[in-house]
Scaffold this motif. Sequence first.
Motif, mmCIF file in Angstrom:
data_model
loop_
_atom_site.group_PDB
_atom_site.id
_atom_site.type_symbol
_atom_site.label_atom_id
_atom_site.label_comp_id
_atom_site.label_asym_id
_atom_site.label_seq_id
_atom_site.Cartn_x
_atom_site.Cartn_y
_atom_site.Cartn_z
ATOM 1 N N ARG A 195 0.832 -1.205 0.000
ATOM 2 C CA ARG A 195 0.000 0.000 0.000
ATOM 3 C C ARG A 195 0.867 1.255 0.000
ATOM 4 N NH1 ARG A 195 -4.721 0.685 4.396
ATOM 5 N NH2 ARG A 195 -5.541 -1.022 3.107
ATOM 6 N N LYS A 198 2.642 1.843 -3.433
ATOM 7 C CA LYS A 198 1.765 2.416 -4.448
ATOM 8 C C LYS A 198 1.512 3.895 -4.208
ATOM 9 C CE LYS A 198 -0.707 -1.927 -5.261
ATOM 10 N NZ LYS A 198 -1.998 -2.621 -5.135
ATOM 11 N N ARG A 199 1.451 4.270 -2.926
ATOM 12 C CA ARG A 199 1.108 5.655 -2.603
ATOM 13 C C ARG A 199 2.310 6.594 -2.655
ATOM 14 N NH1 ARG A 199 -1.970 7.742 2.953
ATOM 15 N NH2 ARG A 199 -2.043 9.955 2.388
#
Length: 434
Positions: A195, A198-199
């Motif tokens: 997560r 991706k951010r």
Amino acid sequence: MKKCQLFFWMMILGVLVVACNNVVEDTGSKDVDIPPGETYTAQGKYHLNVVYFIPSDLDTLPLWHKRLSKITLYAQEFYLQSMKRYGFEKTFNLEVNDDNPEYIRIRCIRSDKSVTDLKTCGDITQEVRAYFKGNPAELNSNHFLVYIPQYDHSSAITGAAIEKMNASSDVYDCGMCVFGYDTETFDIRHIISDRARKRFLPYLGDLLQDLGSSFFLLPAAERASDPFYSIMGDNLSKFIGFGTTKGNPDSFRLSASDAMSLSEIQVFNDIDREYYQERPEVTVEKWDLEFRNDTVFVACEYRTPDEVVGIIIYNDLWRSYTGNIFTDEDHLSSTSLASARDAMPYLIEDYFIEQLDGDLYRASITFPWTDVPIAWIATKEAEIRARFIMKGGTFYPHTGDVNIKGDAAMRRSFSLEWSIGAKPDFSVPDRVVE
């Protein structure tokens, strides 16, 4: 009774104070960052020039030196591990801080131009080159990595520029990676979480790929039989976990041909010699192509007075060309590498090369047609082409040349049926266009 209670609480307080002191001391030994000292040690004679470039209307971002040092060290380790898989114990060199090796030397260059005056990679490279021209003692090699704070949330300057160090240079001998996606959260610690990756690290794969381009690598894809994605291919979205993955980002690496190419690059070596001195001379005289038993047999006869380290044979299916137009000049241009990014490379090392007569040589290789992903067969025209890896870091064709795929003699076209599982047809006349 009151005296006993007072004594009891004093003992408890004393224990808490000692415990707190111990915790503070332990935390400090692990978590306190040791600031970099004044001196740095180069890992080799030639090392990457790393720059933090700041337009006049922007400023450095918090912890920039620490964050970008660790990002660059991550990239260095990525290249090292990929190279080691093919027997090369080397990666690009840096200048590492003597007091804290988690810091590298990054020169902060503040421009007197604003972001509105700096809109392209060329604008940035011109400024960086001007700085080192005025400070020649700080120049460490022909290769640069330039970080820039991201201008806004919707755009950034990024890419690789291949230039000449001097106008009189015989070859394009300067590679510059420009990465304009630096933000406060661009931190390698996010690499461990899908997560967070991706951010906060959506462009880390682009950085690794553009670095490869600045080291004169050409785009190339993995083969169907490879258990990895090529960092120089067209699957970068999978690097941060989008789509079907093979354990990203560890599933990305260099190919064998990339490793052989990089082994001759200036900043990957500690050999005191001249690099990128002369444009090599290679003339391809003959192609022999045959397809039988689901295997492709390729032989290339060529002449050269120069020392060849290896030859890359590309099976280029040209699936990305526009409108099914075979003669599209965009695909023969150094400004458009996309059409080469799905080509599958096969490496012929020097000990597989047969000397026929004087400066005439023959290089032969076979590869299974099953290496071609079925889904990629979407055109009726394809080609086999070659790139020569020369001693001293040059190539033929060389990155930066007008035609990155070489002249007509460097490429041999063939036909494909428009169907799933199509087989190559080498019997048709060569239709490569200059």
